[in-house]
Design an enzyme around this catalytic site. Structure first.
Site, mmCIF file in Angstrom:
data_model
loop_
_atom_site.group_PDB
_atom_site.id
_atom_site.type_symbol
_atom_site.label_atom_id
_atom_site.label_comp_id
_atom_site.label_asym_id
_atom_site.label_seq_id
_atom_site.Cartn_x
_atom_site.Cartn_y
_atom_site.Cartn_z
ATOM 1 C CG ASP A 33 56.460 13.456 78.811
ATOM 2 O OD1 ASP A 33 57.035 13.363 77.704
ATOM 3 O OD2 ASP A 33 56.819 12.814 79.806
ATOM 4 C CG PHE A 36 54.521 9.892 65.217
ATOM 5 C CD1 PHE A 36 55.049 10.137 66.461
ATOM 6 C CD2 PHE A 36 53.296 10.464 64.897
ATOM 7 C CE1 PHE A 36 54.381 10.928 67.389
ATOM 8 C CE2 PHE A 36 52.620 11.265 65.802
ATOM 9 C CZ PHE A 36 53.169 11.491 67.049
#
Length: 192
Positions: free
Chosen positions: A69, A148
């Site tokens: 994460d 991204f």
């Protein structure tokens, strides 16, 4: 060659991480193992979310796996977007998320930020954590075509380019995920 499940279906992440681990490990995605579940990420920290994903895979599929994460923490926004980086605007629209960051920062001169990544590895039933971060600043506008997420507005300290202006190899050498993955790979190489 050891096979590990990387708890993601994000093709960008998968390619980035496979480039970091090289040929020592074969990575399998959630799709590769037939996992179509929407794995919960209800934690309030990167550690909790990473652990939830890897534990889900281990508990349901019994496979050695890791998950990460990560997110962007901006000083002037009290650490936001943080664990909510992927859906900061209320959606998973990366363009909307990025624009919200720029809008909230406005002309604020305090543009210090960092990308943080926490990896949870479950190997033979035991969990291990690895963390990486990279300090930088948020630019006032987008630059670059690769990468991204928030890459077009994140300029790492000591560099004149944003992550989006760097090659994948350059970014992986200094990125938060790259640094966390290096620690994971070092750990795996020691126990092989």
């Amino acid at each position: 060659m050891r096979t590990l499940v990387f708890a993601t279906n994000n093709q960008h992440k998968l390619e980035e991480v496979q480039a970091i681990v090289g040929n020592n490990f074969a990575l399998r995605s959630l799709k590769d193992i037939g996992c179509e579940a929407d794995i919960p990420e209800t934690g309030t920290t990167f550690e909790e979310n990473a652990s939830q994903k890897s534990r889900y895979i281990f508990d349901h599929f019994g496979l050695d796996c890791f998950s990460d994460d990560s997110g962007l923490e901006i000083d002037a926004l009290n650490g936001e977007p943080g664990v909510y980086s992927a859906h900061y605007s209320g959606t998973r629209d990366t363009e909307a998320n990025l624009q919200l960051v720029l809008d909230k920062l406005g002309s604020n001169p305090n543009r210090g930020a960092r990308f943080r990544c926490v990896i949870s590895l479950i190997l033979n039933g035991k969990e291990h954590f690895f963390e990486g971060s990279v300090e930088g600043t948020i630019t006032t506008g987008r630059s670059g075509k690769s990468g991204f997420g928030y890459d077009p507005v994140f300029q790492p300290l000591g560099y004149k380019e944003t992550f989006s202006e760097m090659s994948a190899q350059e970014k992986n050498q200094i990125s938060h995920r790259g640094r966390a993955m290096e620690k994971l790979v070092e750990f795996l190489n020691q126990i092989q």
